[in-house]
Scaffold this active site. Structure first.
Site, PDB file in Angstrom:
ATOM      1  N   ASP A 200     -11.126 -37.079  20.360  1.00 16.12           N
ATOM      2  CA  ASP A 200     -10.402 -35.937  19.818  1.00 16.12           C
ATOM      3  C   ASP A 200     -11.103 -35.410  18.567  1.00 16.12           C
ATOM      4  OD1 ASP A 200      -7.836 -34.431  20.053  1.00 16.12           O
ATOM      5  OD2 ASP A 200      -7.507 -35.210  18.030  1.00 16.12           O
ATOM      6  N   GLU A 207     -16.870 -35.044   9.547  1.00 15.85           N
ATOM      7  CA  GLU A 207     -16.902 -34.150   8.373  1.00 15.85           C
ATOM      8  C   GLU A 207     -15.582 -34.372   7.641  1.00 15.85           C
ATOM      9  OE1 GLU A 207     -17.659 -29.490   8.667  1.00 15.85           O
ATOM     10  OE2 GLU A 207     -15.615 -30.055   9.140  1.00 15.85           O
ATOM     11  N   GLU A 238     -14.365 -33.618  22.384  1.00 17.74           N
ATOM     12  CA  GLU A 238     -13.857 -32.280  22.125  1.00 17.74           C
ATOM     13  C   GLU A 238     -14.580 -31.754  20.891  1.00 17.74           C
ATOM     14  OE1 GLU A 238      -9.616 -30.194  20.960  1.00 17.74           O
ATOM     15  OE2 GLU A 238     -10.240 -32.041  19.994  1.00 17.74           O
ATOM     16  N   HIS A 307      -4.946 -29.382  28.284  1.00 17.20           N
ATOM     17  CA  HIS A 307      -3.555 -29.602  27.874  1.00 17.20           C
ATOM     18  C   HIS A 307      -3.157 -28.752  26.675  1.00 17.20           C
ATOM     19  CE1 HIS A 307      -6.045 -32.011  25.337  1.00 17.20           C
ATOM     20  NE2 HIS A 307      -5.044 -32.164  24.494  1.00 17.20           N
TER      21      HIS A 307
HETATM   22  C1  NOJ Z   1      -6.947 -31.698  19.837  1.00 18.57           C
HETATM   23  C2  NOJ Z   1      -5.993 -31.998  20.948  1.00 18.57           C
HETATM   24  O1  NOJ Z   1      -6.516 -31.466  22.143  1.00 18.57           O
HETATM   25  C3  NOJ Z   1      -4.664 -31.374  20.580  1.00 18.57           C
HETATM   26  O2  NOJ Z   1      -3.753 -31.459  21.633  1.00 18.57           O
HETATM   27  C4  NOJ Z   1      -4.139 -32.048  19.339  1.00 18.57           C
HETATM   28  O3  NOJ Z   1      -2.968 -31.375  18.907  1.00 18.57           O
HETATM   29  C5  NOJ Z   1      -5.164 -32.011  18.211  1.00 18.57           C
HETATM   30  N1  NOJ Z   1      -6.495 -32.340  18.627  1.00 18.57           N
HETATM   31  C6  NOJ Z   1      -4.779 -32.990  17.125  1.00 18.57           C
HETATM   32  O4  NOJ Z   1      -4.994 -34.293  17.561  1.00 18.57           O
END
Ligand code: NOJ
Length: 559
Positions: A200, A207, A238, A307
């Protein structure tokens, strides 16, 4: 060729709490998911990505983690989790889980200790400021749902930093103790049998504050650690970053990636949405041409719907407004001024031709396809739910009570029962009985893709011949595994396509998948009919080395 399983995988994203409830408490769980593994095996997926599974106050769909070393008791026990890994493995399915280490929940014992005591060993695990920071709004990720990134904590008598919500304080990832802990967390889950992680918010992890330089060395270190513990473990990250930064995220050691194995391709995602909205292949062609050349073993993960919201932030204002106009015209369908909180089927007007076209295109483009649960049925959204929850409704298994998701009274989220996307119309049982259903099509399409390893392993290039703007013609080529040509028509106009430039080299090309029965393709490839919103996947050469049309291609684009 080294074995890189993730480059031939089909990834399925599943939120355990909304997939299958086994004990009637209204919350999906591991035992429930285990009973659905045969469904996933039949669908043809090879890797299951679970959204966060840890104990959580659940104010951000589990991304607010309160303990990294166990599972949320609502989902089952650690024993159930181990069974899941075992049962999935029996069916050839690997499991990866979310690694959410940019922040914790404010209910995590580390944060509780840190805020209560300046001398706590965890104080420096978070980011504090004793004076009021200048711009407390800078760098917000969820405008509208978030007011600031520095929040004053009365107990701590200090401001703490949070990229996301104020109940998710950022970890101080510059602190070597925090880094060591992140490595321990990853190693713990590898030890329990996961095949890797969906990382995530990767850019924020390296950073610690917006002004701090990104420390890519931590990614090298994390990868090396993982690889020692489990040689074939992967990190799918991500990171919605520009083309100029991508190389640093993958890393390069002697031509081979040494940081992240896979990155979600946000740039392609936004351009795919633009292409679908405009009925014009150019945005996808541009995205493919703009793709930097990747080091060996680095891989894109392609997706249409995940999602979260469809993130259009990297499009120009004009492009974004075209996508909004077509797919999310009402303010209520939009989110954070940059995205859309709808699923694909409703965005595409529930037009079966367009849904097949969209997914055929995604799955045929270079990289590893990732699909969100329920998309294979054409599930819809529930806009009455808050924000991103609109597309997080329970899986629709059957037309019976609660769509077969749960025997409970109070569900974690309501099932869609009414209308075009209700359980009466959209569900697994009905679609499995119908060989012409969308689900049956997905099964066929995914199985066909698994017969085309060159898509994940090989070079992808736009075929450089004159083509109507609304047709995407591309090729996947891998010397040892074969070559495929793909045609996708983004408009409802029938066309005839001339690929004779490739025909000189093709011997007995044949079709593997198409939207309808077309006359067989002949060796010249000169007149190939393609219906409105049609698509054709044509094999030029197979792994036994039959000849193909050959232009020189690279992983990034046409050489
Ligand atoms: C990215 C995730 O995809 C999202 O669903 C989440 O709210 C944020 N990161 C915080 O973890």
């Amino acid at each position: 060729m080294p074995e890189h399983w993730y480059r031939e995988a089909v990834v399925y994203c599943c939120d355990v709490e909304t997939f299958q409830d086994s004990n009637g408490d209204g919350v999906g769980d591991f035992p429930g998911l285990i009973t659905r593994l045969d469904y996933l095996a039949r669908l043809g997926i090879t890797c299951l990505w679970l959204n966060p599974i840890h104990p959580t106050p659940n104010r951000d769909d589990g991304y607010d983690v309160a303990d990294f070393y166990t599972v949320d008791p609502r989902l089952g026990t650690l024993g159930d989790f181990a069974e899941l890994i075992h049962e999935a493995g029996n069916r050839g399915i690997r499991v990866i889980i979310d690694l959410v280490v940019n922040h914790t929940s404010n209910q995590h014992p580390w944060f509780k200790s840190a805020r209560e005591d300046k001398d706590s060993p965890y104080r420096d695990w978070y980011i504090w400021s004793d004076t009021e920071p200048d711009d407390r709004r800078e760098g917000m990720v969820f405008p509208g749902e978030q007011k600031e990134t520095w929040t004053y904590d009365r107990t701590a008598k200090s401001w703490f930093y949070h990229r996301f919500y104020d109940f998710m304080p950022d970890l101080n990832t510059a602190n070597p103790e925090v880094r060591a802990e992140i490595k321990r967390i990853a190693a713990f889950w590898l030890q329990l049998g996961v095949a890797g992680f969906r990382m995530d918010a990767a850019p924020f992890v390296i950073e610690s504050t917006p002004d701090a330089p990104k420390d890519f060395a931590f990614l090298t270190d994390l990868r090396a650690h993982l690889q020692w513990r489990r040689g074939d473990a992967v990190i799918l990250a991500e990171a919605n970053v520009g083309a100029d930064e991508v190389g640093q995220y993958f890393g390069d050691s002697g031509g081979s990636a040494n940081r992240l194995h896979m990155l979600f391709d946000f740039a392609l995602n936004a351009r795919l949405m633009l292409a679908l909205a405009r009925g014009d292949a150019e945005p996808v062609i541009d995205a493919l041409r703009d793709t930097p050349k990747l080091p060996e073993s680095a891989q894109w993960a392609t997706f249409l719907r995940n999602h979260d919201e469809v993130d259009l932030s990297k499009l120009t204002a004009e492009q974004r407004s075209d996508v909004f106009a077509e797919f999310g015209p009402d303010k209520d369908m939009q989110l954070y001024d940059r995205g859309i909180r709808r699923r694909m089927a409703p965005m595409l007007g529930n037009d079966r031709r367009r849904i097949e076209l969209a997914y055929a295109m995604q799955f045929s483009l270079r990289g590893t396809p990732v699909i969100r649960y329920g998309e294979e049925l054409g599930m819809g959204e529930d806009l009455s739910l808050h924000g991103r929850d609109a597309i997080r409704t329970p899986m629709q298994w059957s037309p019976s009570v609660n769509g077969g998701f749960s025997a409970g009274q109070e569900l974690v989220r309501p099932v869609i029962t009414e209308g075009e996307y209700g359980i009466g119309k959209i569900n697994v049982v009905t679609q499995q009985q119908n060989p012409r259903s969308l689900l049956s099509w997905f099964e066929r399409m995914i199985r066909t893709l698994r017969q085309c390893p060159e898509v994940g392993l090989g070079a992808c290039s736009v075929i450089d011949v004159p083509m109507p703007r609304h047709v995407l013609a591309h090729q996947a080529d891998q010397p040892e595994r074969g070559a495929m040509v793909f045609l996708h028509n983004l408009s409802d106009e029938d066309v005839t396509v001339d690929l004779s430039a490739l025909g000189n080299h093709a011997e007995q090309p044949y079709e593997l998948l198409a939207d309808r029965d077309y006359p067989s393709v002949d060796d010249t490839l000169s007149k190939i009919p393609l219906a409105g919103y049609g698509y054709r996947w044509i094999r030029l050469r197979d792994s036994r080395g039959r000849r193909t049309g050959g232009q020189v291609v690279t992983r990034g684009g046409t050489a």
